[in-house]
Design a protein around this motif. Structure first.
Motif, PDB file in Angstrom:
ATOM      1  N   VAL A 446      -8.799   0.093   4.392  1.00 46.09           N
ATOM      2  CA  VAL A 446      -8.766   1.132   3.365  1.00 46.09           C
ATOM      3  C   VAL A 446      -7.607   0.815   2.428  1.00 46.09           C
ATOM      4  N   SER A 447      -7.925   0.584   1.159  1.00 49.46           N
ATOM      5  CA  SER A 447      -6.878   0.273   0.184  1.00 49.46           C
ATOM      6  C   SER A 447      -6.261   1.558  -0.356  1.00 49.46           C
ATOM      7  N   ASP A 448      -5.021   1.442  -0.796  1.00 51.31           N
ATOM      8  CA  ASP A 448      -4.254   2.617  -1.195  1.00 51.31           C
ATOM      9  C   ASP A 448      -4.606   3.059  -2.606  1.00 51.31           C
ATOM     10  N   VAL A 449      -4.646   4.378  -2.792  1.00 46.30           N
ATOM     11  CA  VAL A 449      -4.775   5.021  -4.104  1.00 46.30           C
ATOM     12  C   VAL A 449      -3.557   5.915  -4.267  1.00 46.30           C
ATOM     13  N   ASN A 450      -3.025   5.962  -5.455  1.00 48.19           N
ATOM     14  CA  ASN A 450      -1.800   6.725  -5.683  1.00 48.19           C
ATOM     15  C   ASN A 450      -2.110   8.219  -5.665  1.00 48.19           C
ATOM     16  N   ARG A 483       4.367   8.361   0.709  1.00 49.41           N
ATOM     17  CA  ARG A 483       3.494   7.965   1.810  1.00 49.41           C
ATOM     18  C   ARG A 483       2.512   6.872   1.408  1.00 49.41           C
ATOM     19  N   ASP A 484       2.419   6.580   0.113  1.00 48.23           N
ATOM     20  CA  ASP A 484       1.510   5.521  -0.314  1.00 48.23           C
ATOM     21  C   ASP A 484       2.094   4.159   0.042  1.00 48.23           C
ATOM     22  N   ALA A 485       1.400   3.112  -0.393  1.00 51.98           N
ATOM     23  CA  ALA A 485       1.825   1.751  -0.058  1.00 51.98           C
ATOM     24  C   ALA A 485       1.923   0.915  -1.328  1.00 51.98           C
ATOM     25  N   ALA A 489       4.162   3.173  -3.698  1.00 54.14           N
ATOM     26  CA  ALA A 489       5.229   3.752  -2.877  1.00 54.14           C
ATOM     27  C   ALA A 489       6.616   3.360  -3.365  1.00 54.14           C
ATOM     28  N   GLN A 490       6.694   2.565  -4.427  1.00 52.24           N
ATOM     29  CA  GLN A 490       7.991   2.166  -4.969  1.00 52.24           C
ATOM     30  C   GLN A 490       8.526   3.292  -5.849  1.00 52.24           C
ATOM     31  N   VAL A 491       9.648   3.860  -5.446  1.00 48.72           N
ATOM     32  CA  VAL A 491      10.191   5.058  -6.085  1.00 48.72           C
ATOM     33  C   VAL A 491      11.288   4.665  -7.070  1.00 48.72           C
ATOM     34  N   ALA A 538      11.964  11.723  -9.235  1.00 48.12           N
ATOM     35  CA  ALA A 538      11.546  10.528  -8.495  1.00 48.12           C
ATOM     36  C   ALA A 538      10.095  10.258  -8.857  1.00 48.12           C
ATOM     37  N   ALA A 539       9.821   9.093  -9.423  1.00 48.79           N
ATOM     38  CA  ALA A 539       8.465   8.725  -9.845  1.00 48.79           C
ATOM     39  C   ALA A 539       8.076   7.417  -9.181  1.00 48.79           C
ATOM     40  N   ASP A 540       6.813   7.343  -8.747  1.00 49.19           N
ATOM     41  CA  ASP A 540       6.335   6.082  -8.178  1.00 49.19           C
ATOM     42  C   ASP A 540       5.803   5.185  -9.290  1.00 49.19           C
ATOM     43  N   ARG A 541       5.346   3.980  -8.920  1.00 47.71           N
ATOM     44  CA  ARG A 541       4.867   3.017  -9.905  1.00 47.71           C
ATOM     45  C   ARG A 541       3.355   2.888  -9.888  1.00 47.71           C
ATOM     46  N   GLY A 542       2.696   3.940  -9.403  1.00 46.09           N
ATOM     47  CA  GLY A 542       1.236   3.936  -9.396  1.00 46.09           C
ATOM     48  C   GLY A 542       0.675   4.179 -10.787  1.00 46.09           C
TER      49      GLY A 542
END
Length: 767
Positions: A446-450, A483-485, A489-491, A538-542
């Motif tokens: 299962v691939s990650d979705v933001n 919790r993403d990958a 998940a990079q904050v 805090a923002a992710d890079r999705g």
């Protein structure tokens, strides 16, 4: 010319092909598909064009390639290939109809066209057309017959048949015999359609005239050109043996399980002969049977027992037709046929063929097709019926499609944060007894979705930093997790616009975008800014990016960096301040009060007072906690009239800071006594003042005392809030506001009601 004729026949057949329409409803997501039948002559070379599949499907070549078209054949052998550049359906190998289908007609190869996006199956058939590439062949080079000389005309003598692997018109059609002065041949058909010859006696034989005959038997097929096979028939004319062996049954039918062990008794044939002696002795033998039958069965020539010498396989051959000949000692024979029906047993486990698999699949995607596969079982009946299943605790379901194809579909949305990998075991079970099953394991990632925003470990943070800090000081850290990958998940941390526009946040703090470390950009001043709040994000890079925020409150801790400041008496006045004390004052008389404040807070602003110097030690004292200067004893005439006091004001910080103030005290007999000049003006006061001057000084002193009393009351009410303090000032109070940095806004200093004390006489400071 013969080959051209065969190809012409094949083309005529291609022009006459029929198209079969089959509408299949898949489980709500698959569209109906149209079935077509194609045809091709056998022995065509690899790469032979069957049809243009793109044109037949009504799709462009680009669309056909974009939908990932595949040709799936039954079993593991691929007979076809698809040219994605032209959309042509080609032969993958040379086809041999006899190898593929044997004697079955028509010879049909089933295959499916698998299209993606959307998923679609198209069932097709290819008919392999027979060409006349085999000649009829007899199993032996010579047949030997023994015929009684008294055999009447019209008697039928069975002959061994020829075999032709071709089918239809290309198969064996008839027999001829030459020369034919005594005989002609009849062509008969068996139940399975095979042709066999029978020799018919036309003219009575005479052994004395012709003891033997040699004839040529020819088998002809119906192909173009016709092919033939020959065998020589040697006929011996015998003396009279008027009884031929006769079987008890002209036809034996028997059923045998395909898993019967070798040497099993299949059936016993029996024949009898009315003759006696050698002419009545019967022997049994196979009569012109195929090599496959000879390898499978064994016939006892004496007892007529037929036994199994090879394992049967229902999936290869279902029926055997065995001709048995019973021959007596005189050469006469009789014939019977044994039909062996092979009964299927469940000896083949189901097979699963995986056509496509999609992995990884994105989370949050509803009903995604994960895999497409087909199942098959070589057995028949219930032994060949198949049931597919997977574990019940998985978020996947199996959906049947055309024929034996299934699709594995995700049931609802998946959550990678709960489970990122699934090991799915597909179990294929037949309905036979005992049931056989096959398992096939596939792994689905299962691939990650933001779909998860970063979350701070705290909704709010409280940080403390001491004032006068060094610039770029690390004051704390905020932390958020996702919790993403991967990139989701990079904050990245950032400062959000301040809620209070007056707070110069950009010049106060900065944040490391990678680890959330907070730094003070400049030295902070508790007296100017005691606390401030700001928000961090805090923002992710999705894509799209998700974010969250937290509140950070920074408390500035006080440092003892402000010395006490004396408000009264003011030291920088143009004229010195002199306090008047009557000589009749009792001990403890309030001379004046030193008023001081400290810009710090807490214990750094707790002030204590001390009489540092005095003209006459022991005459005056200072209360340590409120700064009141009082007489320590009764005054006497011997006491000097002018006194100079130095009061030290010290805070309670570490290290402590202090300030001093100088007081001038003038002892007078009464307030009507003329004003005495200050010590600094002694040189000018050598001469006695004129009476008018004395009156003016007394009047001025009275007015000034009244004014100073009003000012001190106002200061005591506004700053010290001491209701009961009685202070009479004799010096002027400076006009205008005090400096802003000296205002004690936290309720500390000598003006604060929070630090009023009552002390016993031991706290009275005397010097």
């Amino acid at each position: 010319m013969a080959e051209n004729a065969m190809e012409a026949g094949g083309e005529r057949f291609l022009r006459q092909r029929q198209v079969l329409f089959l509408f299949v409803f898949l489980g709500g997501s698959l569209a109906g598909s149209q079935s077509r039948r194609y045809s091709v002559a056998e022995e065509k070379e690899r790469g032979f064009l069957i049809s243009n599949l793109a044109k037949d499907l009504g799709l462009s070549v680009r669309k056909l390639a974009a939908r990932g078209a595949q040709v799936v054949s039954k079993g593991n052998r691929q007979h076809f290939q698809l040219n994605h550049e032209t959309g042509d359906l080609l032969l993958h190998e040379k086809l041999d109809r006899e190898e593929l289908c044997g004697s079955a007609e028509p010879c049909i190869l089933h295959f499916q066209i698998l299209l993606q996006n959307p998923l679609q199956f198209i069932t097709n058939e290819l008919q392999v057309i027979d060409v006349n590439d085999h000649s009829p062949a007899f199993s032996e080079n010579e047949m030997q017959l023994k015929i009684l000389e008294n055999t009447p005309p019209g008697t039928i003598i069975p002959l061994g048949n020829a075999e032709d692997l071709d089918v239809g018109r290309n198969s064996l059609q008839n027999y001829t015999i030459t020369p034919n002065s005594h005989f002609h041949v009849l062509t008969r058909s068996r139940r399975d359609g095979r042709k066999y010859p029978e020799l018919v006696l036309d003219k009575a034989l005479d052994r004395e005239e012709q003891p033997e005959l040699r004839l040529m038997l020819t088998a002809l097929d119906g192909g173009t050109p016709r092919r033939s096979g020959t065998v020589q028939v040697h006929i011996l004319v015998l003396d009279i043996n008027d009884n031929t062996p006769e079987f008890t049954q002209s036809l034996y039918e028997v059923q045998v399980l395909e898993n019967s062990p070798v040497n099993s008794l299949i059936v016993t044939v029996s024949a009898s002969d009315l003759d006696t002696g050698n002419l009545g002795t019967i022997s049994y033998a196979f009569f012109h049977v195929s090599e496959e039958i000879r390898k499978t069965f064994q016939l006892n020539p004496v007892t007529g027992d037929i036994r199994l010498i090879k394992y049967l396989n229902f999936e290869a051959i279902q029926t055997y037709e065995v001709d048995i000949e019973a021959k007596d000692g005189g050469g006469l024979s009789g014939k019977s046929t044994v039909i062996v029906q092979v009964v299927d047993v469940n000896d083949n486990p189901p097979e699963l063929t995986l056509s496509s698999i999609t992995s990884p699949i994105p989370e949050n995607s509803p009903e995604t097709v994960v895999a497409v596969f087909s199942v098959s079982d070589l057995d028949s009946g219930d032994n060949g019926k198949i049931v597919c299943s997977i574990e019940n605790d998985l978020p996947f379901i199996l959906k049947p499609s055309v024929e034996n194809f299934y699709t594995l579909v995700s049931e609802g949305e998946l959550d990678r944060e709960i489970r990122a990998e699934y090991n799915i075991s597909i179990t294929v079970t037949d309905m036979g007894t005992p049931r056989l099953k096959t398992q096939h394991n596939i792994t689905v990632l299962v691939s990650d979705v933001n779909d998860n925003a970063p979350a701070f470990t705290q909704t709010s943070y409280t940080l403390s930093v001491r004032e006068n800090n060094s610039p770029a000081l690390h004051i704390g850290t905020v932390r958020a997790t996702d919790r993403d990958a991967g990139a989701n998940a990079q904050v990245t941390y950032s400062l959000l616009p301040p809620l209070d526009a007056h707070v110069p946040l950009a010049s106060l703090v900065s944040i490391n975008p990678d680890n959330g470390h907070l730094f003070a950009l400049r030295s902070l001043d508790y007296e100017a800014l005691r606390a401030f709040e700001f928000r961090v994000g805090a923002a992710d890079r999705g894509s799209p990016a998700l974010s969250s925020q937290a509140l950070v409150r920074v408390l500035v801790a006080d440092d003892n960096d402000n010395a006490p400041f004396v408000l009264y008496p003011l030291q920088n006045a143009s004229a010195p301040c002199t306090e008047l004390v009557p000589r009749a004052a009792e001990a403890g008389y309030l001379v004046t009060k030193v008023v001081a404040v400290d810009g710090d807070s807490g214990q750094n602003a707790w002030l204590s007072f001390q009489l540092l110097k005095a003209t006459e030690p022991g005459l005056f004292g200072v209360w340590a906690h409120n700064g009141e200067v009082r007489t320590a004893r009764l005054l006497s005439e011997r006491d000097a009239a002018k006194h100079r006091l130095v009061v030290l004001v010290r805070d309670n910080g570490e290290p402590p800071l202090s300030a001093s103030v100088t007081l001038h005290v003038l002892l007078v007999d009464g307030f009507s006594q003329p004003y005495l000049p200050a010590p600094e003006a002694e040189a000018a006061d050598a001469a006695p003042a004129a009476p008018l001057t004395v009156y003016l000084v007394v009047a001025l002193a009275s007015v000034s005392s009244l004014f100073l009393f009003s000012v001190l009351v106002f200061v005591a009410v506004r700053l010290c809030r001491r209701g009961g303090a009685a202070s009479v000032g004799r010096c002027s109070v400076p006009e205008g506001p005090f400096p802003g940095h000296l205002v004690d806004v936290s309720g500390t200093g000598t003006l604060s009601q929070s630090y009023q004390y009552e002390f016993p006489p031991s706290d009275f400071n005397l010097t």
